[in-house]
Design a protein around this motif. Sequence first.
Motif, PDB file in Angstrom:
ATOM      1  N   VAL A 291      -1.864  -2.776   4.505  1.00  0.00           N
ATOM      2  CA  VAL A 291      -1.390  -4.128   4.224  1.00  0.00           C
ATOM      3  C   VAL A 291      -0.150  -4.077   3.326  1.00  0.00           C
ATOM      4  O   VAL A 291       0.817  -4.814   3.536  1.00  0.00           O
ATOM      5  CB  VAL A 291      -2.509  -4.960   3.562  1.00  0.00           C
ATOM      6  CG1 VAL A 291      -1.968  -6.314   3.090  1.00  0.00           C
ATOM      7  CG2 VAL A 291      -3.649  -5.178   4.538  1.00  0.00           C
ATOM      8  N   ILE A 292      -0.161  -3.202   2.327  1.00  0.00           N
ATOM      9  CA  ILE A 292       1.008  -3.037   1.446  1.00  0.00           C
ATOM     10  C   ILE A 292       2.231  -2.610   2.262  1.00  0.00           C
ATOM     11  O   ILE A 292       3.343  -3.125   2.081  1.00  0.00           O
ATOM     12  CB  ILE A 292       0.717  -1.991   0.350  1.00  0.00           C
ATOM     13  CG1 ILE A 292      -0.160  -2.585  -0.754  1.00  0.00           C
ATOM     14  CG2 ILE A 292       2.022  -1.466  -0.272  1.00  0.00           C
ATOM     15  CD1 ILE A 292       0.562  -3.512  -1.707  1.00  0.00           C
ATOM     16  N   LYS A 293       2.047  -1.675   3.191  1.00  0.00           N
ATOM     17  CA  LYS A 293       3.158  -1.189   4.018  1.00  0.00           C
ATOM     18  C   LYS A 293       3.731  -2.295   4.889  1.00  0.00           C
ATOM     19  O   LYS A 293       4.959  -2.455   4.993  1.00  0.00           O
ATOM     20  CB  LYS A 293       2.696  -0.013   4.881  1.00  0.00           C
ATOM     21  CG  LYS A 293       2.440   1.265   4.105  1.00  0.00           C
ATOM     22  CD  LYS A 293       1.940   2.369   5.037  1.00  0.00           C
ATOM     23  CE  LYS A 293       1.602   3.644   4.252  1.00  0.00           C
ATOM     24  NZ  LYS A 293       1.049   4.691   5.147  1.00  0.00           N
ATOM     25  N   SER A 294       2.859  -3.063   5.545  1.00  0.00           N
ATOM     26  CA  SER A 294       3.348  -4.131   6.416  1.00  0.00           C
ATOM     27  C   SER A 294       4.033  -5.234   5.606  1.00  0.00           C
ATOM     28  O   SER A 294       5.019  -5.834   6.057  1.00  0.00           O
ATOM     29  CB  SER A 294       2.196  -4.715   7.242  1.00  0.00           C
ATOM     30  OG  SER A 294       1.227  -5.325   6.410  1.00  0.00           O
ATOM     31  N   SER A 295       3.537  -5.491   4.398  1.00  0.00           N
ATOM     32  CA  SER A 295       4.172  -6.483   3.528  1.00  0.00           C
ATOM     33  C   SER A 295       5.560  -6.022   3.118  1.00  0.00           C
ATOM     34  O   SER A 295       6.509  -6.820   3.079  1.00  0.00           O
ATOM     35  CB  SER A 295       3.315  -6.713   2.284  1.00  0.00           C
ATOM     36  OG  SER A 295       2.004  -7.100   2.635  1.00  0.00           O
TER      37      SER A 295
END
Length: 321
Positions: A291-295
């Motif tokens: 989720v951090i990467k996609s954000s």
Amino acid sequence: MTSRTIRRRLHHGDVGGKNHEHLKGVDMDDLNEPLLGNKNDEYKAKELEVKRLEDILYDEQRKERLHWTFLFSHIISEWAQWLAKLLLGSGSFIARILTSPSTNGGGATKKYLPPILTPLQEARLRNLQKRLEVPFDGSCLEHQDALRELWRSAYPNRELPGLKSELWKEMGWQGNDPSTDFRGGGFISLENLIFFAHTYPEAFQNLLNKKDGNRAEWEYPFAVAGINISFMLVQMLDIQSGLPSSRSGLRFLQFLINDESAFDELYCVAFKLMDAHWLARRASYMEFNEVIKSSRLQLERELAIEDVTCVKDLPAYNLLR
């Protein structure tokens, strides 16, 4: 007059109008440059004069070449400075190239020419970099007071616990001592959380208490997630030392022109954006890194939008309203 001209006049008999009188019995093929075999004083004097004139001419030409070389170098220097300033303009054609998707075939982040900063930008960037250098110190009174301020902002109607208490887990710290969770986040990550609580209290409370959307059974811990977002932004903007050279970092430098709190503002946007991705994926704790990467990818795309000149121009900023 050159020595070659003298030799040509000898062949045509026009030196002093003597029509080859001094060349009787001499083979013309025996005349070699620079006529050193001729003992006649008149010719030797002329030869010395020719050499002197050639030296003067060479000297003048050399001075002229140096002048034009210096002038050309100066023009190149001025042009380079003008070009560097041009690159800062978000509306220019070159700037649009610089802010286009910028990963090469190997997937590494593309680097760009460092910009020329205004004194105000330099001062604000230095101040931010100094903040990044401060680790969290649980024994520092200032840092202890900041933790207490965070608690009061998060739970204004509750009693303040001790610096080591099981109650801290309710905020999303992993243990009863929040100071053990900062690690690489540093003191700035605590400052970011406090800024969020003071500047956007409603959005802060919604995230803290997980009020929006259908939540997972195993939610991300709020406070620790906040520390990870601070760390992610530092990496993405390439601001830990020196001048940023990433696309997102260069755009962030523009934000500093009008907003000293640009990093803290961007932190609030990134936190809210991360939560939106979390809900969209119906993620659980084990998917937090994804989720951090996609954000981060979405934030980088928004930072590349041509008309974005401050944090409030980002589409994701609307999530805070």
